[in-house]
Design an enzyme around this catalytic site. Structure first.
Site, PDB file in Angstrom:
ATOM      1  CE  LYS A 212      -3.788  -2.407   0.379  1.00  0.00           C
ATOM      2  NZ  LYS A 212      -4.898  -2.332  -0.588  1.00  0.00           N
TER       3      LYS A 212
ATOM      4  CG  ASP B 230      -3.951  -0.870  -3.734  1.00  0.00           C
ATOM      5  OD1 ASP B 230      -4.518   0.148  -4.176  1.00  0.00           O
ATOM      6  OD2 ASP B 230      -4.578  -1.838  -3.243  1.00  0.00           O
TER       7      ASP B 230
ATOM      8  CD  GLU C   3      -5.077  -2.892  -6.515  1.00  0.00           C
ATOM      9  OE1 GLU C   3      -4.114  -3.686  -6.570  1.00  0.00           O
ATOM     10  OE2 GLU C   3      -6.092  -3.109  -5.826  1.00  0.00           O
TER      11      GLU C   3
ATOM     12  CD  GLU D 289      -9.965  -2.532  -3.956  1.00  0.00           C
ATOM     13  OE1 GLU D 289      -8.791  -2.902  -4.093  1.00  0.00           O
ATOM     14  OE2 GLU D 289     -10.484  -2.364  -2.838  1.00  0.00           O
TER      15      GLU D 289
ATOM     16  CG  ASP E 271     -14.945  -6.844  -5.360  1.00  0.00           C
ATOM     17  OD1 ASP E 271     -14.036  -6.668  -4.539  1.00  0.00           O
ATOM     18  OD2 ASP E 271     -16.082  -7.252  -5.030  1.00  0.00           O
TER      19      ASP E 271
ATOM     20  CG  HIS F 291     -10.361  -6.532  -4.567  1.00  0.00           C
ATOM     21  ND1 HIS F 291     -11.568  -6.367  -3.909  1.00  0.00           N
ATOM     22  CD2 HIS F 291      -9.405  -6.151  -3.685  1.00  0.00           C
ATOM     23  CE1 HIS F 291     -11.339  -5.889  -2.703  1.00  0.00           C
ATOM     24  NE2 HIS F 291     -10.057  -5.748  -2.539  1.00  0.00           N
TER      25      HIS F 291
END
Lengths: 486, 486
Positions: free
Chosen positions: A235, A287, A313, A342, A365, A392
């Site tokens: 992240k 992400d 992402e 997602e 997703d 996802h």
């Protein structure tokens, strides 16, 4: 067997206190209690009373479905599932629902009064996913097959009949879809056998949450290498210096041949520059969970390009197809691809992302899109545009769901898993009766139990029901059995 | 006045049985019970008990807000409003909310757990609109001003401070917004006085619902001409031959100088070919309510081009900016423009519609967008791109809401009402305490009562509450007083 009917249903607001551990934290989502708006469909002879004893294995078949949220508001999804199920499923014969899953999809998604609340987005679409998925789970249990094999057993014509082409016929037509499904008939049995023997490639996000300190990131990265993982997602977006340090830390581990365990498999080569950048070939992805405006995303991610991420992402709003296209255009010369999906709420959003050439990786997703029918629509568009689908997962229940979808993609649509990887996060699997599993090669094990892997343990539903379950009312919960291989 | 607090709130699921009359029917929405997910914020000294007697005019100020649905599922919006208000408004000091309406917007829209349910779309965003609008209604009542004048009284800097620029800074920056607001300072008082004297131009949809037979369409078209209307919108898309016949019928009336009443005002000329096509200058628009795929829309509307509609509204999925762009490109040579927006769920969708040059007319909705803050963001983008804003209205409460927004657009953003028209549908106004009104010139009368015109009659709330109110439980309801000029 006599005709079965949906004689009753129950809705459960199940919330797990993941916020306590920092699991699931990122630049956008700083506190997450992973939650399921969960529905059970009970069947029986027409007009009979439902047997709701979840521990009674002799009961008439049930369908289990859920949609995923991160806490507050889970009750809103529960209210929406109730409206949908009452309106479109309750009292219906199971055969009338399962014999035409395209029509069943329409009944759940296109009722004009409920459609107004979206259309096809947000709470009502999340709820549609729970309901559609519950019908599939029921159908697959009755047929005694795991969901992916049930759908993979359909003929190309049957597959076309369940896909919603509304609003996407300018990108993919039923005739083009038929050709894709027909081409995939070749070697289908071989691919199924291959999946059953070797599973499906995975990547891990478990090491990279914002809420973890460096020591935990390093420990979890080494642990993931030991489990066989060769793709690692972090992240980013909360703090540039932190991101540089953490990316450097992870790169220093996964790029170091001395850290690589015996038997570890180097990922296959790929067309995007950032993939296979280091000496070991280990792949790193990042992400941002939608924190940036378009120009911010370009500036920020450019400064992380030296760490050679395969993709960024969710660099910005999931609704912004043209924004993603601008970001991709700016970052591609730096070797960084773009992934999103997602939060892309329908096949129409994916259509535009593909038409605008805005993404390299399509991240469907299982709960944002309204079930396998709509997921297939997106996979067909991705196939036509030459993009790969990497679903996802994470949260609660998402790994259980999406393993079926990636297998289906391989068997019926993409016919490749050369560059495809499926997200894996090791949380909360112990609450499911047939949890998703990872092999010692860092790959998903193909699910074999009948259904869509959505049956939650009755004790977990009871204990974590919000706000009345024992965890939320008294702070106590039973420990679910340990899951083998987790 | 001592500090006021939000001491309590009530939520009301109010549904009107419009399905009985065919009002509101179109090619997509074949049965509509116009409904309000309605919220009342009660204020008082900190910790005091709320006075919930709606007939007690001496009570501490209240804020009234709603979002609009077409029936089933209204309860889901009610559940979402409850979650939002409990989380972000209950117990807060009114001054803390109204002194920074930008921050209040963020508190209602960006809480990460509730945001997950959208993000910024569907039920949770509809509910955000109800809550944001209720705070504005309360604020304007406390200040003793109609909402449009309250906001128009803000300085350019204050206006910039309430607009959410997140995700749209690649199209309009705060600095550009400031320049637009500052330019509008010139002659502001003059424009306000002009609105108070002459109101704002309107168009009517009342004659064109799919559910009406030809005789009713003809009668209502003549009646609308008599009321001074010079723009007429018809629903299309259910049947091509019916559409041709109905369009021909309406054109034969409004294009016939002999049908034009004395004092009727010819609409101003416009840049889109279909406007002012006939000898009288009367303008006809058509609305397909999302029924078409992209190529279907082009084929179908091309066959209606000879009736010279100013625009086709909602030709396809509201999420499909690139699809709208393709349709516009195909239809513009035929003189037909494209409008959309009543289902465009956020400023990000409008940003893309504008960036893709996909529309001629921006149709914001007061309940899809999360209140005046986000509406202003869209108006600024439209201004920058040289497009006009013609809000969506009709349903229940929407005319009451959007009159404020169009006035605000004229005073603070667009500074023109040369080609702008505001939708008018004559339904259900009698249930509001300060209903929207149309003058004998077919124009909206500028609202003058304090607030955002959202106070519903207590008797209407009681009678039409679903399912317990007297209408739904016993089939009886009190007749609201007749509204002057309706």
């Amino acid at each position: 067997m006599a005709d079965l009917y949906i004689v009753d249903f129950s809705i459960h607001d199940v919330r797990f206190p993941t916020n306590l551990s920092g699991d699931g934290t990122d630049a956008m989502n700083k506190e997450c209690d992973y939650s399921a708006a969960y529905v059970i469909l009970y069947t029986g002879p027409k007009g009979s009373a439902a047997n709701k004893d979840l521990n009674d294995a002799s009961a008439s078949p049930r369908g289990f479905g859920m949609t995923f949220t991160i806490g507050r508001g889970n009750e809103i999804c529960c209210a929406a599932i109730k409206s949908l199920v009452e309106h479109a499923l309750l009292g219906k014969s199971v055969r009338s629902l399962t014999s035409d899953m395209g029509k069943t999809w329409e009944a759940l998604v296109t009722d004009c009064q409920l459609r107004w609340l979206g259309p096809e987005k947000g709470v009502i679409h999340l709820a549609s996913a729970a309901a559609v998925n519950a019908v599939w789970d029921l159908y697959a249990r009755i047929e005694g097959k795991p969901l992916w094999l049930l759908i993979a057993s359909m003929s190309p014509k049957e597959l076309v009949s369940i896909v919603p082409f509304k609003y996407i016929s300018d990108l993919v037509t039923p005739a083009e879809a038929l050709a894709i499904f027909e081409a995939a008939e070749k070697d289908k049995a071989k691919r199924i056998a291959e999946l059953q023997a070797d599973g499906y490639p995975a990547y891990t996000t478990s090491a990279g949450w914002s809420g973890y300190d460096d020591a935990k990131v390093a420990r979890l990265t080494r642990s993931a290498l030991a489990q066989g993982f060769n793709h690692f997602k972090l992240k980013v977006g909360a703090n540039l210096e932190d991101d540089k340090r953490r990316l450097g830390l992870v790169r220093s581990i996964v790029d170091n041949p001395a850290e690589i365990p015996k038997g570890w498999v180097r990922p296959s080569e790929a067309s995007v520059a950032g993939k296979n950048a280091g000496p070991t070939g280990a792949v790193v992805m990042i992400d941002a969970n939608q924190v940036f405006d378009v120009s911010e995303a370009i500036d920020y991610i450019s400064q992380l390009a030296s760490f050679k991420p395969w993709f960024i992402e969710e660099p910005t709003s999931p609704d912004d197809a043209l924004g993603h296209a601008a970001i991709r255009k700016a970052l591609l010369p730096l070797g960084v691809g773009v992934a999103t999906g997602e939060h892309a709420h329908s096949r129409v959003v994916f259509k535009q992302l593909l038409q605008a050439d805005a993404i390299d990786v399509v991240q469907i997703d299982s709960c944002r899109l309204a079930g396998p029918q709509e997921v297939l629509a997106v996979m067909l568009m991705a196939r036509k545009c030459g993009k790969i689908v990497c679903p996802h997962a994470g949260g609660v229940g998402l790994c259980e769901y999406v393993q079926h979808l990636s297998l289906l993609d391989y068997v019926c649509v993409s016919t490749t898993m050369e560059r495809n990887v499926l997200e894996w996060v090791d949380h909360l699997h112990e609450h499911f009766k047939d949890p998703a599993k990872i092999s010692e090669k860092g790959r998903y094990v193909a699910p074999s139990a009948p259904g869509y892997s959505m049956e939650m343990l009755a004790s977990s539903i009871e204990d974590y029901t919000f706000p009345t379950g024992s965890y939320w009312s008294k702070g106590t919960a039973r420990t679910p059995p340990k899951v083998e291989g987790h």
